[in-house]
Motif scaffolding. Structure first.
Motif, mmCIF file in Angstrom:
data_model
loop_
_atom_site.group_PDB
_atom_site.id
_atom_site.type_symbol
_atom_site.label_atom_id
_atom_site.label_comp_id
_atom_site.label_asym_id
_atom_site.label_seq_id
_atom_site.Cartn_x
_atom_site.Cartn_y
_atom_site.Cartn_z
ATOM 1 N N GLY A 1 0.976 -1.225 0.112
ATOM 2 C CA GLY A 1 -0.013 -0.029 -0.078
ATOM 3 C C GLY A 1 0.915 1.196 -0.060
ATOM 4 O O GLY A 1 2.152 1.139 0.531
ATOM 5 N N SER A 2 0.339 2.271 -0.443
ATOM 6 C CA SER A 2 0.976 3.639 -0.716
ATOM 7 C C SER A 2 -0.042 4.834 -0.375
ATOM 8 O O SER A 2 -1.182 4.726 -0.887
ATOM 9 C CB SER A 2 1.789 3.759 -1.740
ATOM 10 N N THR A 3 0.529 5.843 0.258
ATOM 11 C CA THR A 3 -0.321 7.051 0.477
ATOM 12 C C THR A 3 0.687 8.240 0.673
ATOM 13 O O THR A 3 1.604 8.219 1.126
ATOM 14 C CB THR A 3 -1.588 6.914 1.559
ATOM 15 N N THR A 4 0.098 9.314 0.434
ATOM 16 C CA THR A 4 0.628 10.615 0.742
ATOM 17 C C THR A 4 0.069 11.478 1.917
ATOM 18 O O THR A 4 -1.089 11.594 1.697
ATOM 19 C CB THR A 4 0.779 11.386 -0.678
ATOM 20 N N ILE A 5 0.914 12.119 2.685
ATOM 21 C CA ILE A 5 0.366 12.829 3.780
ATOM 22 C C ILE A 5 1.079 13.990 3.891
ATOM 23 O O ILE A 5 2.089 14.356 3.148
ATOM 24 C CB ILE A 5 0.513 12.270 5.105
ATOM 25 N N ASP A 6 0.542 15.088 4.429
ATOM 26 C CA ASP A 6 1.213 16.530 4.458
ATOM 27 C C ASP A 6 1.652 16.559 5.815
ATOM 28 O O ASP A 6 1.010 16.344 6.900
ATOM 29 C CB ASP A 6 0.075 17.526 4.204
ATOM 30 N N ARG A 7 2.926 16.799 6.129
ATOM 31 C CA ARG A 7 3.588 16.522 7.519
ATOM 32 C C ARG A 7 3.228 17.721 8.198
ATOM 33 O O ARG A 7 3.279 17.452 9.460
ATOM 34 C CB ARG A 7 5.152 16.444 7.270
ATOM 35 N N ASN A 8 2.954 18.841 7.565
ATOM 36 C CA ASN A 8 2.448 19.839 8.220
ATOM 37 C C ASN A 8 1.087 19.991 9.054
ATOM 38 O O ASN A 8 0.729 20.489 10.044
ATOM 39 C CB ASN A 8 2.237 21.269 7.640
ATOM 40 N N ASP A 9 0.100 18.856 8.569
ATOM 41 C CA ASP A 9 -1.121 18.506 9.306
ATOM 42 C C ASP A 9 -0.615 17.855 10.674
ATOM 43 O O ASP A 9 -1.586 18.090 11.595
ATOM 44 C CB ASP A 9 -1.641 17.557 8.453
ATOM 45 N N PHE A 10 0.423 17.429 10.847
ATOM 46 C CA PHE A 10 0.596 16.837 12.073
ATOM 47 C C PHE A 10 2.009 17.796 12.914
ATOM 48 O O PHE A 10 2.588 17.200 14.103
ATOM 49 C CB PHE A 10 1.289 15.442 11.925
ATOM 50 N N GLY A 11 2.064 18.700 12.487
ATOM 51 C CA GLY A 11 3.122 19.705 13.060
ATOM 52 C C GLY A 11 4.523 19.109 13.050
ATOM 53 O O GLY A 11 5.664 19.538 13.677
ATOM 54 N N VAL A 12 4.765 18.293 12.070
ATOM 55 C CA VAL A 12 6.241 17.737 11.929
ATOM 56 C C VAL A 12 7.221 18.557 11.227
ATOM 57 O O VAL A 12 7.001 18.743 9.934
ATOM 58 C CB VAL A 12 6.130 16.341 11.240
ATOM 59 N N GLY A 13 8.090 19.183 11.935
ATOM 60 C CA GLY A 13 9.124 19.863 11.166
ATOM 61 C C GLY A 13 8.500 21.552 11.024
ATOM 62 O O GLY A 13 9.432 22.309 10.647
ATOM 63 N N GLU A 14 7.432 21.599 11.023
ATOM 64 C CA GLU A 14 6.807 23.065 10.799
ATOM 65 C C GLU A 14 7.484 24.108 11.305
ATOM 66 O O GLU A 14 7.590 24.123 12.750
ATOM 67 C CB GLU A 14 5.502 22.864 11.092
ATOM 68 N N GLY A 15 8.137 24.870 10.641
ATOM 69 C CA GLY A 15 8.772 26.172 11.237
ATOM 70 C C GLY A 15 10.305 25.634 11.872
ATOM 71 O O GLY A 15 10.768 26.658 12.304
ATOM 72 N N GLY A 16 10.672 24.657 11.762
ATOM 73 C CA GLY A 16 11.863 24.189 12.399
ATOM 74 C C GLY A 16 12.923 24.509 11.225
ATOM 75 O O GLY A 16 12.797 24.651 10.319
ATOM 76 N N SER A 17 14.258 23.847 11.787
ATOM 77 C CA SER A 17 15.221 24.018 10.969
ATOM 78 C C SER A 17 15.294 22.921 10.019
ATOM 79 O O SER A 17 14.998 21.713 10.298
ATOM 80 C CB SER A 17 16.536 23.696 11.915
ATOM 81 N N GLY A 18 15.346 23.541 8.642
ATOM 82 C CA GLY A 18 15.208 22.390 7.542
ATOM 83 C C GLY A 18 13.823 22.510 6.628
ATOM 84 O O GLY A 18 13.625 21.676 6.044
#
Length: 447
Positions: free
Chosen positions: A410-427
């Protein structure tokens, strides 16, 4: 023959032994690093070894340039008068070959890391070089901004040359040492005494006059070399010990207590249906199952794809294609186990800016419904929770069942910003928001 042997200057002796110690330390370290990288090691310890190797190599390059300049400004002691012409020629040729090697060896290593390409993974490897963690070293000739083909070719040529030069250096060191011992014990001349402090030529009857300045330079210089050598050995012995690495991939099928059949709560889509005991449980095959993720790394050089995986997760799978309403799956993933093969990325992923593994050690996908899309095509709808934030996710997958064996992709695509992953952080501005998740599960029906 004079009663007192002439010697190299104190500065030349210190530089000689500093460079010699560094090269003899670096060659086995480099061979070990290469072997570990070929075997797929992506640990923090290996990353630290590469940074140490690069830092010492650049130091050797700087010392070698100084050594060559000092050699040109301060001629060495003359060779023993009894040496035949051919032997003098070989000795001079060996010395100049050493000068070429101690400059070319670290230079080819610098060229390799400047290309930003891993020949082990045959993929870009944009890892900066920090000289002992103090400052970032620039790339040579803008290689990191060249096309991928140029970077790949440059990396392969530089590393191949680097390896050949390393083995050549070992051969010359062996020849150099053998010649020095031969001159001291068989020819009984002053060759060894030229460079080794405290060693007298066999014909010397008494110690040469002491020069306080020379003794001070030798004492301080060789003490610093010794301290640096001990520090390097200690660093290698403790590589990665401050941050123990995750063990190899482990998979665990969670054993659940049988529950009485219940009707799924259709009015509450956020809750997973309870699987009745009639729905078989499936045990994940650790050898061929994986949860992977892919993203794009975008900088001034363009977009570079990267792939990673989670090395520790467990799943409770209850599935019956003839009873999809009662089928379910719960997958829990240790966020700190994310691995991409790029240690600079792997070191950042568990941090508070990204997965925040300390506060949220687990991510979870819990199905709310599994439906058929015809043939071997299915779709799992559920709630994905990362960093304590949940979103509805749909996972299309294919499934084939052969007796007690099942294979799911299986395969799907998510938006990491929906979960606050890396949002506004370094990189955050370098890593794509869209993350592709790829799931592969091979399982056996539990009996």
């Amino acid at each position: 023959m004079s009663a007192t042997a002439q010697r190299y200057t104190a500065v030349a002796i210190v530089l000689h032994w500093a460079i010699a110690a560094a090269i003899l330390f670096m060659i086995p370290l480099g061979l070990w690093m290469h072997e570990e990288a070929e075997n797929g090691n992506v640990s923090q310890g290996l990353f630290e070894a590469y940074q140490l190797h690069k830092s010492i190599g650049l130091t050797v390059l700087a010392l070698s340039v100084v050594r060559l300049g000092w050699r040109l400004a301060n001629p060495p002691p003359p060779l023993p008068v009894h040496m035949p012409g051919w032997e003098k020629f070989v000795a001079k040729l060996t010395h100049w070959a050493f000068y070429a090697l101690i400059i070319a060896l670290p230079l080819t290593g610098w060229l390799y890391v400047s290309a930003g390409w891993s020949i082990h993974d045959e993929a870009p490897l944009p890892v900066p070089t920090h000289w002992f963690g103090l400052f970032e070293v620039p790339h040579l000739f803008g290689l990191n901004q060249a096309s991928l083909d140029v970077r790949e070719d440059a990396a392969e040529a530089a590393l191949t040359t680097h390896a050949y030069l390393g083995f050549t250096a070992l051969g010359l060191v062996a020849l150099h040492v053998a010649a020095a011992l031969k001159h001291h014990f068989f020819d009984r001349d002053e060759t060894l005494a030229h460079m080794v402090p405290g060693v007298r030529a066999p014909f010397e009857k008494e110690a040469p006059p002491k020069n306080p300045v020379r003794l001070a330079v030798l004492g301080v210089g060789l003490s610093l070399v010794t301290v640096a050598a001990v520090a390097a050995l200690f660093t290698v012995a403790t590589l990665g010990s401050a941050a123990p690495q995750a063990p190899p991939s482990t998979f665990e099928a969670v054993e659940a207590e049988p529950t009485a059949p219940e009707t799924p709560n259709v009015g509450a889509p956020d809750s997973a249906p309870v699987a009745p005991t009639a729905v078989p449980r499936w045990t994940v095959d650790a050898r061929s199952s994986s949860i992977g993720f892919a993203y794009e790394y975008e900088d001034e050089n363009g977009s570079t794809p990267f792939n990673g995986r989670f090395t520790r997760w467990r799943a409770d799978i209850r599935f019956d294609p003839s009873n999809l309403d009662a089928s379910s799956a719960v997958v829990r993933i240790e966020t700190a186990s994310a691995s991409t093969g790029v240690t600079a990325h792997d070191g950042a992923l568990p941090s508070a800016e990204w997965f925040n593994a300390g506060a949220h050690p687990m991510a979870e996908f819990r199905t709310t419904r599994i439906r058929s899309r015809g043939g071997n095509q299915y779709e799992a709808r559920g709630r994905l929770t990362i960093r304590g934030q949940s979103r509805d996710v749909s996972l299309p997958f294919t499934l084939s069942i052969d007796g007690d064996r099942a294979s799911m992709r299986g395969s799907t695509t998510i938006d990491r910003n929906d979960f606050g992953v890396g949002e506004g952080g370094s990189g955050d501005d370098l890593i794509s928001r869209d993350i592709q998740l790829t799931i592969r599960v091979d399982a056996t029906r539990a009996r």
